[in-house]
Design a protein around this motif. Structure first.
Motif, PDB file in Angstrom:
ATOM      1  N   SER A 128      37.508   0.516 109.612  1.00 15.48           N
ATOM      2  CA  SER A 128      38.864   0.900 110.538  1.00 15.48           C
ATOM      3  C   SER A 128      38.779   0.360 111.946  1.00 15.48           C
ATOM      4  CB  SER A 128      38.864   2.466 110.538  1.00 15.48           C
ATOM      5  OG  SER A 128      37.892   2.989 111.400  1.00 15.48           O
ATOM      6  N   ALA A 129      39.992   0.195 112.482  1.00 13.63           N
ATOM      7  CA  ALA A 129      40.176  -0.032 113.873  1.00 13.63           C
ATOM      8  C   ALA A 129      39.199   0.642 114.884  1.00 13.63           C
ATOM      9  CB  ALA A 129      41.613  -0.027 114.297  1.00 13.63           C
ATOM     10  N   ARG A 130      39.068   1.819 114.551  1.00 13.10           N
ATOM     11  CA  ARG A 130      38.119   2.779 115.469  1.00 13.10           C
ATOM     12  C   ARG A 130      36.588   2.290 115.243  1.00 13.10           C
ATOM     13  NH1 ARG A 130      37.068   7.326 118.316  1.00 13.10           N
ATOM     14  NH2 ARG A 130      34.815   8.084 118.064  1.00 13.10           N
ATOM     15  N   THR A 131      36.206   1.948 114.065  1.00 12.08           N
ATOM     16  CA  THR A 131      35.017   1.216 113.948  1.00 12.08           C
ATOM     17  C   THR A 131      34.839  -0.017 114.498  1.00 12.08           C
ATOM     18  OG1 THR A 131      34.746   2.374 111.787  1.00 12.08           O
ATOM     19  CG2 THR A 131      33.336   0.529 112.131  1.00 12.08           C
ATOM     20  N   LEU A 132      35.707  -0.778 114.437  1.00 14.96           N
ATOM     21  CA  LEU A 132      35.727  -2.459 115.114  1.00 14.96           C
ATOM     22  C   LEU A 132      35.794  -2.173 116.457  1.00 14.96           C
ATOM     23  CD1 LEU A 132      38.478  -4.333 112.896  1.00 14.96           C
ATOM     24  CD2 LEU A 132      35.955  -4.546 112.885  1.00 14.96           C
ATOM     25  N   LEU A 133      36.286  -1.197 117.083  1.00 21.53           N
ATOM     26  CA  LEU A 133      36.512  -1.083 118.437  1.00 21.53           C
ATOM     27  C   LEU A 133      35.031  -0.638 119.163  1.00 21.53           C
ATOM     28  CD1 LEU A 133      40.114   0.354 119.076  1.00 21.53           C
ATOM     29  CD2 LEU A 133      39.390  -2.053 119.872  1.00 21.53           C
ATOM     30  N   LEU A 134      34.649   0.497 118.257  1.00 23.35           N
ATOM     31  CA  LEU A 134      33.365   1.034 118.701  1.00 23.35           C
ATOM     32  C   LEU A 134      32.220  -0.071 118.791  1.00 23.35           C
ATOM     33  CD1 LEU A 134      33.456   4.557 117.453  1.00 23.35           C
ATOM     34  CD2 LEU A 134      33.925   3.671 119.698  1.00 23.35           C
ATOM     35  N   ASP A 135      32.110  -0.815 117.599  1.00 22.73           N
ATOM     36  CA  ASP A 135      31.185  -1.984 117.426  1.00 22.73           C
ATOM     37  C   ASP A 135      31.231  -2.743 118.374  1.00 22.73           C
ATOM     38  OD1 ASP A 135      30.295  -0.731 115.038  1.00 22.73           O
ATOM     39  OD2 ASP A 135      31.164  -2.181 113.535  1.00 22.73           O
ATOM     40  N   TRP A 136      32.678  -3.399 118.752  1.00 20.41           N
ATOM     41  CA  TRP A 136      32.686  -4.145 120.144  1.00 20.41           C
ATOM     42  C   TRP A 136      32.210  -3.562 121.330  1.00 20.41           C
ATOM     43  CZ3 TRP A 136      37.085  -3.679 124.108  1.00 20.41           C
ATOM     44  CH2 TRP A 136      37.071  -4.797 124.699  1.00 20.41           C
ATOM     45  N   HIS A 137      32.427  -2.309 121.596  1.00 18.01           N
ATOM     46  CA  HIS A 137      31.861  -1.644 122.786  1.00 18.01           C
ATOM     47  C   HIS A 137      30.299  -1.435 122.801  1.00 18.01           C
ATOM     48  CE1 HIS A 137      30.323   2.200 124.506  1.00 18.01           C
ATOM     49  NE2 HIS A 137      30.874   1.868 125.440  1.00 18.01           N
ATOM     50  N   GLU A 138      29.955  -1.405 121.729  1.00 16.62           N
ATOM     51  CA  GLU A 138      28.124  -1.526 121.517  1.00 16.62           C
ATOM     52  C   GLU A 138      27.717  -2.798 121.761  1.00 16.62           C
ATOM     53  OE1 GLU A 138      24.774  -0.261 117.922  1.00 16.62           O
ATOM     54  OE2 GLU A 138      26.978   0.178 117.706  1.00 16.62           O
ATOM     55  N   GLY A 139      28.366  -3.857 121.123  1.00 16.61           N
ATOM     56  CA  GLY A 139      27.922  -5.166 121.404  1.00 16.61           C
ATOM     57  C   GLY A 139      27.965  -5.380 122.932  1.00 16.61           C
ATOM     58  N   LEU A 140      29.126  -5.254 123.681  1.00 17.30           N
ATOM     59  CA  LEU A 140      29.244  -5.391 125.072  1.00 17.30           C
ATOM     60  C   LEU A 140      28.214  -4.471 125.824  1.00 17.30           C
ATOM     61  CD1 LEU A 140      33.174  -5.281 125.587  1.00 17.30           C
ATOM     62  CD2 LEU A 140      31.495  -7.385 125.739  1.00 17.30           C
ATOM     63  N   ALA A 141      27.788  -3.387 125.325  1.00 15.02           N
ATOM     64  CA  ALA A 141      26.906  -2.521 126.294  1.00 15.02           C
ATOM     65  C   ALA A 141      25.586  -2.879 126.007  1.00 15.02           C
ATOM     66  CB  ALA A 141      26.825  -1.141 125.543  1.00 15.02           C
ATOM     67  N   GLU A 142      25.133  -3.774 125.205  1.00 12.57           N
ATOM     68  CA  GLU A 142      23.613  -4.124 125.138  1.00 12.57           C
ATOM     69  C   GLU A 142      23.399  -4.904 126.332  1.00 12.57           C
ATOM     70  OE1 GLU A 142      23.170  -6.930 121.579  1.00 12.57           O
ATOM     71  OE2 GLU A 142      23.499  -5.035 120.065  1.00 12.57           O
TER      72      GLU A 142
END
Length: 374
Positions: A128-142
């Motif tokens: 879903s869009a939420r999953t995509l956005l949270l994955d993007w956030h998690e990637g940046l947060a590394e």
């Protein structure tokens, strides 16, 4: 005749070099020829004469309208609509500046996403869009957790606004777990920190320290604080972030500092040249002064605001009194006290305990000497 006048003044040749502009000549009822300009892509009329500010502004507006049309139905369009809203325009200039940087990153990544994709329920196996956005956030947060939180929070604000305006039925982000966790509960300026800073600070930095400690205001408001806000007894200002009007009676120490400060500019705090501080330049000089003072703690200028709250509380001020001066809500002021007073109270109690222990030891020694006759 009109065309001759345009060519004579150089406007027509300037127009020829303008990209994306269509020139149309029309004969009026009286037989004269008039030159009109349109945005080539949308045929939106452009007002004014080439080379004038009116023409440039009208052309820019036509370009914005073209961008809106081109991006209609996408996340990019949604963000552009948000930036034109009253909600956005009521934000402080500094908040909009930071918001623009974060939303630009969102546009680059998700701008082409259709608005419908934000809230549709995908088929099984498709994120879903939420999953995509949270994955993007998690990637940046590394690598940049704080920046990752800022970008997703900025987009979250856009989506919340979009729900209110009926552009989307629900916000796919809503709440999310932040990657950056800052605990500055122990980070306040203690008397020894302030003394170390003042021992090496220039008069400009010393005055900035005094204003922050004795008013509890934000750095941005203090850097733009005009002399006209000070009447010799109190400072009255409207906070840039909250738009609250605060009235801060000045302490005797701050009055002395202001009385001795040179008035070389409409603003109280200035650079050596007499010009108002640039935020980045002020940060550099302040950081250099903290380093020269040998202050090991990770103390920031903003921590002076919390320090001012604790100073007011330790002086016996109530939460409503503190909130009136600093501009915090009463709930927020109480939260600051709950977080920040722990350190000062702990040190005070520790010193008191050691003092009592030393008194007890001296008493025991005196009693022992009396009993032994020594």
């Amino acid at each position: 005749m009109v065309e001759h006048r345009l060519r004579k003044n150089g406007w027509l040749s300037m127009h020829v070099r303008l990209k994306g502009v269509k020139r149309v000549r029309k004969r009026l009822a009286d037989g004269t020829i008039r030159l009109y300009h349109y945005d080539r892509a949308t045929m939106t009329p452009i007002a004014g004469t080439p080379g004038t500010s009116e023409f440039a502004a009208s052309q820019a507006e036509a370009g914005r309208a073209k961008a809106q049309t081109r991006s209609a139905g996408t996340v990019e369009w949604l963000i552009r609509q948000y930036r034109q809203s009253g909600v956005w325009k009521r934000l402080a200039a500094s908040t909009r500046e930071i918001g623009n940087l974060n939303l630009k990153a969102v546009e680059e990544k998700w701008g082409a996403m259709p608005i419908e994709a934000l809230t549709i329920v995908p088929r099984p196996g498709v994120p879903s869009a939420r999953t995509l956005l949270l994955d993007w956030h998690e990637g940046l947060a590394e690598t940049h957790p704080r920046a990752a939180d800022a970008k997703l929070s900025a987009f979250n604000g856009v989506l919340a606004w979009a729900v209110d305006k009926g552009h989307i039925p629900r916000n796919p982000i809503g709440t999310f777990t932040r990657a950056y966790r800052a605990n500055r509960a122990d980070l306040i300026w203690l008397p020894e920190n302030i003394a170390s800073f003042e021992s090496v600070a220039s008069p400009k930095m010393h005055l900035a320290m005094m204003l922050a400690l004795h008013t509890g205001q934000r750095q941005g408001d203090l850097l733009t604080l005009p002399w006209s806000a000070y009447d010799g007894e109190a400072i009255t200002l409207r906070q840039g972030k909250t738009r609250k009007l605060v009235y801060v009676p000045t302490t005797a120490a701050l009055q002395v500092a202001l009385a001795s400060a040179p008035r070389r500019s409409p603003t109280i705090l200035t650079m050596a040249s007499g010009r108002p501080w640039l935020k980045r330049h002020f940060h550099t000089i302040w950081t250099e002064t903290v380093k020269a003072a040998g202050i090991a703690d990770d103390l920031h200028f903003h921590d002076l605001r919390g320090t001012a709250v604790t100073m007011l509380a330790e002086a016996g001020c109530t939460v409503p009194e503190i909130a009136t001066i600093t501009g915090h809500s009463q709930a927020h002021a109480q939260k600051i006290l709950d977080r920040y007073l722990a350190r000062t109270r702990t040190r005070t109690l520790a010193r008191s305990a050691i003092a009592k222990l030393e008194d007890h030891r001296r008493t025991r020694q005196m009693e022992t000497k009396t009993e032994t006759g020594a």
